[in-house]
Design an enzyme around this catalytic site. Structure first.
Site, PDB file in Angstrom:
ATOM      1  N   SER A  76     -10.322  -0.929   6.884  1.00 58.72           N
ATOM      2  CA  SER A  76      -9.660  -0.560   5.629  1.00 58.72           C
ATOM      3  C   SER A  76      -9.231  -1.728   4.752  1.00 58.72           C
ATOM      4  CB  SER A  76      -8.447   0.329   5.915  1.00 58.72           C
ATOM      5  OG  SER A  76      -8.849   1.624   6.261  1.00 58.72           O
TER       6      SER A  76
ATOM      7  N   SER B 203      -9.585   1.965   3.207  1.00 56.44           N
ATOM      8  CA  SER B 203      -8.646   2.744   2.435  1.00 56.44           C
ATOM      9  C   SER B 203      -7.733   1.918   1.532  1.00 56.44           C
ATOM     10  CB  SER B 203      -7.776   3.571   3.400  1.00 56.44           C
ATOM     11  OG  SER B 203      -7.011   2.735   4.260  1.00 56.44           O
TER      12      SER B 203
ATOM     13  N   LYS C 188       0.835  -1.204   0.000  1.00 55.16           N
ATOM     14  CA  LYS C 188       0.000   0.000   0.000  1.00 55.16           C
ATOM     15  C   LYS C 188       0.873   1.259   0.000  1.00 55.16           C
ATOM     16  CE  LYS C 188      -3.968   1.600   2.850  1.00 55.16           C
ATOM     17  NZ  LYS C 188      -4.793   1.178   4.015  1.00 55.16           N
TER      18      LYS C 188
END
Length: 534
Positions: free
Chosen positions: A209, A185, A105
């Site tokens: 997330s 996210s 990420k």
């Protein structure tokens, strides 16, 4: 002398730490199969790591204009694949992730690349490439993995929509109209996995997330037990909630990634110090649900607010578990999503403690200083100066932090392990989880099951339905959770995931049960091939 097929099968079995009586089914598209199928193909000589890595990079470049799922591509991926092929030729593969294309990420440090946090302002402030890998990235490299680059997310991993000020709105690949959110996210990590641009990707989860995009894009997402994975070298969020884990198309691949990144390290002051025993795949059996007692928490199934389609998908998933041999028991846990906060406060009051706070400012401030300190600063700025430079951009999201630098400069020096309100939160967690464990024992429950979320992906520009979820419940209690695709709606969109939720430390057991469910239900469906370009 060339390796025989029997010897190659034995080599694959040893590499995966699981018994194989025959070759995994051959995948026509290596990137659409599992890691086990990929490694089997390499050992058979069907393809090389360089060939598959090259195809993965080709897809990333061709499809990202439409998906906006990628933050940056690494320039080292093909070299890493080439090194893996050389090890394979010598019969010296390191393990099951050797030569496997993966992503991290955007908030993870990756040597030779700037850490953008998916924020246009952050990359303007800190355009320099970092010189060290995040610990999880370092562990993946040590396992021989090929790091393709980093995926897009919400700015600073703060929201759940997949909206980046740097790269734009991540698109849900199941929605041809391009309107529905992929969740966040960890949006880009879910999308690259769903589309077969990588086998798995790292994500983070302090309030859903990983699990939100897992459900909205129809992949496997895991929030491990709190403290199982050290978070060093990653831009911090809430230190007492944040948990890092994998997104993948299969439970088996998620287990392989988790196995590589888990285990204590002194650099994370809140990590579980228990010695970690590697080999999660040894517990993954197709019959792991036989005799397992699953607690169906009806309070976490808001039937009156769910669509008929979402309910049908969930009820079918529970029926699939039963058909795989599980015993489904109605279960009322000692703590639920509605009273968890009240119970934390009551526990603190009963012991005469300060009011617990899960997002006190001092731990995040101190974690941000430690993040920069690990990078060592540079010739022009110290770690403290880095924090000062980035404060306004970071505080635009983490607004519990003081805007005034004088106040912030005091907070950053307070060790996050010693913050009174946060430690009260941790003590309440210990008390409430002990009571939850007692309720598990009383009903002989192995895991709870309920919908990961009670609704599918809304439009990226729309507010979410006003339906309470269990996302924060799992983070507050530090529970491991594996979210597995459960089915699709008439519109072709993922309609729901089934969550297996257990007590802290039961990660291997949960993965085993989730794997058995996945093998029985086989609900994953790849999205349509994305359009090339924007």
């Amino acid at each position: 002398m060339s390796t025989t097929r029997r010897e190659a099968l034995a080599q694959l079995s040893a590499m995966l730490a699981m018994p194989l009586v025959g070759w995994p089914v051959r995948a026509d598209d290596p990137l659409a199969g599992t890691i086990a199928q990929y490694q089997a193909g390499r050992l058979r000589g069907d393809f090389s790591a360089v060939e598959v890595t090259t195809e993965a990079l080709t897809r990333c470049r061709a499809w990202n204009g439409a998906l906006r799922a990628i933050d940056q591509l690494a320039t080292t991926a093909r070299d890493e694949a080439r090194a893996s092929d050389a090890r394979a030729k010598r019969g010296a593969l390191i393990g099951p992730l050797d030569g496997v294309p993966l992503f991290a990420k955007s908030i993870y440090d990756m040597q030779g690349m700037p850490t953008t946090a998916s924020s246009a302002e952050w990359v303007r402030l800190f355009p320099e490439a970092v010189t060290r890998d995040a610990l999880e990235v370092k562990r993946l490299r040590a396992a021989g993995a090929v790091l393709l680059g980093k995926t897009a997310a919400d700015d600073f991993a703060y929201r759940g929509n997949g909206t980046s000020s740097l790269t734009g709105q991540v698109r849900n690949p199941h929605d041809r109209g391009g309107l529905r959110t992929p969740g966040g996210s960890s949006a880009g990590s879910a999308v690259v996995v769903a589309c077969g641009m990588a086998f798995a990707a790292l994500g983070t989860d302090d309030g859903g997330s990983n699990r939100i995009p897992a459900q909205f894009t129809g992949v496997v997402g895991m929030k491990p037990s709190f403290g199982l994975v050290p978070r060093t070298g990653v831009i911090p969020t809430w230190p007492y909630l944040d948990t890092h884990g994998p997104l993948a198309r299969s439970v088996q691949d998620a287990a392989l990634m988790l196995d590589a990144i888990a285990g204590p390290d002194t650099s994370d002051g809140l990590v579980d110090r228990t010695l970690y025993a590697r080999g999660l795949l040894g517990a993954l059996r197709d019959d792991a649900l036989v005799g397992a007692r699953l607690g169906l928490v009806e309070f976490h199934v808001p039937r009156a607010q769910m669509t008929a389609e979402a309910l049908a998908v969930f009820d079918r998933a529970v029926a699939d578990c039963a058909s795989a041999g599980a015993i489904i028991e109605p279960f009322v846990p000692s703590v639920n999503r509605a009273d968890v906060r009240e119970q934390f406060a009551a526990a603190a009051k009963a012991r005469g403690d300060v009011v617990p706070n899960h997002n006190a400012p001092a731990p995040t401030a101190n974690a941000l200083l430690r993040y920069f300190a690990r990078q060592g600063g540079n010739a022009t700025r110290s770690p403290e100066q880095h924090v000062k430079r980035g404060l306004a951009a970071f505080r635009a999201f983490y607004d519990v932090l003081p805007a005034d630098w004088e106040a912030m400069s005091v907070l950053i020096t307070q060790p996050y392990e010693a913050d009174a309100a946060s430690q009260s939160f941790a003590r309440s967690r210990e008390t409430i989880v002990a009571e939850l464990a007692a309720s598990f024992r009383a009903k002989r429950i192995d895991a709870m099951v309920y919908p990961t979320m009670p609704f599918g992906a809304p439009a990226a520009t729309d507010p979410w339905p006003d339906v309470r979820t269990t996302l924060g419940y799992g983070n507050w209690l530090g529970l491991p959770e594996v979210s597995v695709p459960a089915g699709y709606g008439a519109n072709g969109m993922p309609a729901g995931n089934l969550s297996f939720v257990g007590l802290p430390g039961s990660d291997a057991k949960l993965l085993a049960m989730a794997h058995a469910y996945e093998q029985r239900s086989r609900r994953f469906v790849a999205p349509p091939i994305p359009r090339r370009g924007g």
